[in-house]
Design an enzyme around this catalytic site. Sequence first.
Site, PDB file in Angstrom:
ATOM      1  N   CYS A  78       0.797  -1.234   0.002  1.00  0.00           N
ATOM      2  CA  CYS A  78      -0.071  -0.139  -0.213  1.00  0.00           C
ATOM      3  C   CYS A  78       1.140   1.162   0.048  1.00  0.00           C
ATOM      4  O   CYS A  78       1.570   1.545  -0.829  1.00  0.00           O
ATOM      5  CB  CYS A  78      -0.867  -0.203   1.312  1.00  0.00           C
ATOM      6  SG  CYS A  78      -2.573   0.787   0.818  1.00  0.00           S
TER       7      CYS A  78
ATOM      8  N   HIS B 193      -3.709  -4.929   0.170  1.00  0.00           N
ATOM      9  CA  HIS B 193      -3.488  -5.686   1.376  1.00  0.00           C
ATOM     10  C   HIS B 193      -3.638  -7.139   1.387  1.00  0.00           C
ATOM     11  O   HIS B 193      -4.703  -8.031   1.358  1.00  0.00           O
ATOM     12  CB  HIS B 193      -4.525  -5.316   2.328  1.00  0.00           C
ATOM     13  CG  HIS B 193      -4.480  -3.648   2.568  1.00  0.00           C
ATOM     14  ND1 HIS B 193      -3.933  -3.474   3.884  1.00  0.00           N
ATOM     15  CD2 HIS B 193      -4.922  -2.418   2.198  1.00  0.00           C
ATOM     16  CE1 HIS B 193      -3.993  -1.896   4.064  1.00  0.00           C
ATOM     17  NE2 HIS B 193      -4.465  -1.491   3.095  1.00  0.00           N
TER      18      HIS B 193
ATOM     19  N   GLU C  17      -2.423  -9.226   3.773  1.00  0.00           N
ATOM     20  CA  GLU C  17      -2.967  -9.816   4.947  1.00  0.00           C
ATOM     21  C   GLU C  17      -4.455  -9.828   5.043  1.00  0.00           C
ATOM     22  O   GLU C  17      -5.159 -10.719   5.785  1.00  0.00           O
ATOM     23  CB  GLU C  17      -2.508  -8.648   6.111  1.00  0.00           C
ATOM     24  CG  GLU C  17      -3.344  -7.686   6.624  1.00  0.00           C
ATOM     25  CD  GLU C  17      -3.233  -6.453   5.401  1.00  0.00           C
ATOM     26  OE1 GLU C  17      -4.417  -5.799   5.359  1.00  0.00           O
ATOM     27  OE2 GLU C  17      -2.484  -6.374   4.670  1.00  0.00           O
TER      28      GLU C  17
END
Length: 380
Positions: free
Chosen positions: A264, A354, A356
């Site tokens: 990001c 992202h 995650e």
Amino acid sequence: MTTSTRGAHRTPAVLVLEDGRTFRGRAYGAVGATFGEAVFSTGMTGYQETLTDPSYHRQVVVMTAPHVGNTGINDEDMESKKIWVSGYVVRDPARVPSNWRSTRSLDEELAAQGVVGISGIDTRALTRHLRERGAMRVGIFSGNALLDEGTMLAEVRQAPEMSGADLSAEVATTEAYVVPAIGEKKFTVAAVDLGIKGMTPHRMAERGIEVHVLPATAGVEDVYAVNPDGVFFSNGPGDPATADHPVALMRAVLERGTPLFGICFGNQILGRALGFGTFKLKYGHRGINQPVQDRTTGKVEVTAHNHGFAVDAPLDRVSDTPYGRAEVSHVCLNDNVVEGLQLLDRPAFSVQYHPEAAAGPHDAAYLFDRFVNLMEGQRA
């Protein structure tokens, strides 16, 4: 920002955009006034992770899903220690949360943390307006903060813009801390916190990585004091054009050839470190359903996003940089925005989204394995 919480659901509220368009509804969460950049999120779930994502600092988030709050709030799904959005906009808030993990309602949590929101407005019309006109400054007013429209509009136009905002140090940790490896420790990573989400070091810990999370102000000496096998640059808020310190730090890491991974904001930092520019997107990518192609494999992933800026790098060729050849590794299939970079002559790569994925799909979890592979290769 002024806030109170009594009788919020019955209190009139007004949302005022900087171009003068207004929406009238009811207060949701805290009562008062708040300002920020109006952005919309297309996720149908995961609102708790969205609210606590530090990348949303100084933004008023509009939920495109019409019904929000049905799973309540719990203490396990927080991505940081507090709600970071400056305001929250929903159409139909749940009257009663219904989930076995819920400990309190969403509006109770917003009120407790002083987050001013508004409900009962046409979020579809608001989202279409932002898509046509672009993300812009906004104010939400309720209770004693309600004034005449001219005065409220003037207050909105006095609020700071997101372009030129240097915000990462406002959300990052002030003290270094360690997230231990789960199971056998295999690697040590220095993670520069520019607004990191809690799930990110956890995903690395799952792979045997001991993560040393460092403040955004960390210098190269702080990074290498932990003897890292790799260096990670996190997500975060603000305009990457202001991030001169993280860019200088990343260049020092690239000079040493240490395996590097950024996500990001970290992707934008890598772009700048390589000599590319950055620019503000018209309305950004926010949500958990964005299609991205990994150009190294041809695979299409459904991914979680939260970014209003992007890297200006050529999609059609390999670029020469001070650190060797670089190419765009990932691209958004909706608009061809750069979603990833990789160096071909040094162990460094980044993605704009992202991996995650909290909340979100897990299509991109392999990127943490790719980081592990870089560190294994360097060690060998």
